[in-house]
Write a protein that holds these residues in place. Structure first.
Motif, PDB file in Angstrom:
ATOM      1  N   THR A  50      -8.487   5.943  -6.854  1.00 45.33           N
ATOM      2  CA  THR A  50      -7.919   7.139  -6.207  1.00 45.33           C
ATOM      3  C   THR A  50      -6.557   6.844  -5.590  1.00 45.33           C
ATOM      4  OG1 THR A  50      -8.912   6.760  -4.011  1.00 45.33           O
ATOM      5  CG2 THR A  50     -10.265   7.898  -5.645  1.00 45.33           C
ATOM      6  N   LEU A  51      -6.231   5.574  -5.455  1.00 42.54           N
ATOM      7  CA  LEU A  51      -4.944   5.184  -4.871  1.00 42.54           C
ATOM      8  C   LEU A  51      -3.937   4.759  -5.932  1.00 42.54           C
ATOM      9  CD1 LEU A  51      -6.163   3.057  -1.815  1.00 42.54           C
ATOM     10  CD2 LEU A  51      -5.339   5.424  -1.793  1.00 42.54           C
ATOM     11  N   ALA A  52      -4.370   4.742  -7.178  1.00 44.34           N
ATOM     12  CA  ALA A  52      -3.495   4.285  -8.265  1.00 44.34           C
ATOM     13  C   ALA A  52      -2.226   5.134  -8.335  1.00 44.34           C
ATOM     14  CB  ALA A  52      -4.251   4.349  -9.589  1.00 44.34           C
ATOM     15  N   GLY A  53      -1.088   4.465  -8.395  1.00 44.72           N
ATOM     16  CA  GLY A  53       0.187   5.155  -8.511  1.00 44.72           C
ATOM     17  C   GLY A  53       0.777   5.614  -7.188  1.00 44.72           C
ATOM     18  N   LYS A  54       0.048   5.444  -6.102  1.00 44.48           N
ATOM     19  CA  LYS A  54       0.552   5.852  -4.795  1.00 44.48           C
ATOM     20  C   LYS A  54       1.260   4.687  -4.112  1.00 44.48           C
ATOM     21  CE  LYS A  54      -2.992   9.361  -3.996  1.00 44.48           C
ATOM     22  NZ  LYS A  54      -4.080   9.846  -3.093  1.00 44.48           N
ATOM     23  N   ARG A  55       2.295   5.014  -3.374  1.00 45.21           N
ATOM     24  CA  ARG A  55       3.023   3.986  -2.634  1.00 45.21           C
ATOM     25  C   ARG A  55       2.300   3.767  -1.305  1.00 45.21           C
ATOM     26  NH1 ARG A  55       7.277   4.020   1.112  1.00 45.21           N
ATOM     27  NH2 ARG A  55       8.571   2.129   1.076  1.00 45.21           N
ATOM     28  N   LEU A  56       1.694   2.617  -1.167  1.00 50.49           N
ATOM     29  CA  LEU A  56       0.893   2.344   0.016  1.00 50.49           C
ATOM     30  C   LEU A  56       1.690   1.538   1.038  1.00 50.49           C
ATOM     31  CD1 LEU A  56      -2.477   1.340  -1.706  1.00 50.49           C
ATOM     32  CD2 LEU A  56      -1.746   3.603  -0.931  1.00 50.49           C
ATOM     33  N   LEU A  57       1.735   2.052   2.236  1.00 43.89           N
ATOM     34  CA  LEU A  57       2.389   1.329   3.315  1.00 43.89           C
ATOM     35  C   LEU A  57       1.429   0.302   3.899  1.00 43.89           C
ATOM     36  CD1 LEU A  57       4.067   4.332   5.180  1.00 43.89           C
ATOM     37  CD2 LEU A  57       5.161   2.712   3.608  1.00 43.89           C
ATOM     38  N   PRO A  58       1.937  -0.814   4.380  1.00 46.62           N
ATOM     39  CA  PRO A  58       1.059  -1.776   5.051  1.00 46.62           C
ATOM     40  C   PRO A  58       0.373  -1.091   6.241  1.00 46.62           C
ATOM     41  CG  PRO A  58       3.200  -2.756   4.594  1.00 46.62           C
ATOM     42  CD  PRO A  58       3.327  -1.293   4.304  1.00 46.62           C
TER      43      PRO A  58
END
Length: 264
Positions: free
Chosen positions: A226-234
């Motif tokens: 579900t997080l694939a392709g999303k820019r995740l912040l630390p």
């Protein structure tokens, strides 16, 4: 001509019909007594321990077997209380987890999530703890039967995310992880993925990291999609805590700035 109903008799008869709570307006409609007489009857019943009032103009009948505790269980009146208050709600957090079988540690309070701020309730030994959330209306919930009717309870997937969102109300992260490990027996990958669309990415990151920590690989892998392709912040595991030297989990982009030792 029928004799006027005495308020005390009307209240005493409520449990025979499966009811244990009522509002002042209902009491007024049930009798032709004056407002002063109604007030005095309610006062005397409260003083004797036969009634408690968790909120203004809302009353709960206390059966004799619960007089020493000062009130019946919150599950007996929470649905009526929230209706009286005009709140959308669900029973959640550790209370919901316990209802779903994750009862590693019985919660000290009956925990409820509502759509607006509510002050906590304490009647006798019963404590109801409220947590406000803007996500209540679209959260996945279910109706559970109680001794006196039913109440709204968060589903296992909603509960899992709430353990993360309201972690400070659930004890240490170690306790959250322990409860989550027990709750996974009721979790499905699809329900978890659906619930992830209703919360912040940071909550998905934290829950995913916890699932990996307790070795629930299948659930963690599904959540990762579900997080694939999303820019995740630390994202720090614990907000407001020092993160300068915290190791970064590269999969979930979680800064592990707290100790987690689940009791598995």
């Amino acid at each position: 001509m029928a004799r006027p109903v005495k308020l005390r008799d009307w209240i005493n008869a409520l449990p025979e019909n499966g009811r244990y709570s009522f509002s002042r307006a209902e009491a007024k409609a049930a009798t032709d007594a004056s407002d002063a007489a109604i007030k005095m009857t309610l006062y005397r019943l409260k003083k004797s321990g036969a009634l408690v009032s968790p909120r203004q103009d809302f009353f709960v009948v206390v059966p004799r077997e619960y007089r020493s505790a000062g009130a019946p269980p919150a599950s007996w009146f929470i649905d009526d209380l929230m209706r009286h208050r005009g709140r959308t709600y669900y029973v959640g957090l550790l209370t919901a987890a316990a209802l779903h079988g994750a009862g590693h540690q019985q919660p000290m309070a009956f925990q409820v999530v509502t759509d607006a701020v509510e002050r906590d309730v304490r009647v006798g030994r019963v404590r109801v703890e409220f947590h406000a959330s803007r996500l209540v209306a679209r959260a996945a919930t279910q109706r559970m039967q109680t001794e006196t009717g039913s109440m709204v309870v968060s589903t296992p997937a909603t509960t899992a995310f709430d353990l993360v969102r309201f972690s400070s109300a659930c004890g240490s992260w170690s306790n959250v992880a322990t409860v989550l490990a027990e709750l996974t027996e009721k979790l499905t990958s699809d329900e978890l993925a659906a619930a992830s669309a209703r919360v912040a990415c940071s909550d998905v990151q934290r829950l995913g990291w916890l699932l990996d920590t307790i070795r629930e690989t299948t659930l963690a892998d599904r959540l990762a999609t579900t997080l694939a392709g999303k820019r995740l912040l630390p994202t720090p595991l614990t907000g407001g805590r020092d993160r300068d030297d915290a190791p970064l989990d590269t999969r979930w982009r979680v800064l592990v700035n707290d100790d987690v030792e689940p009791d598995l």
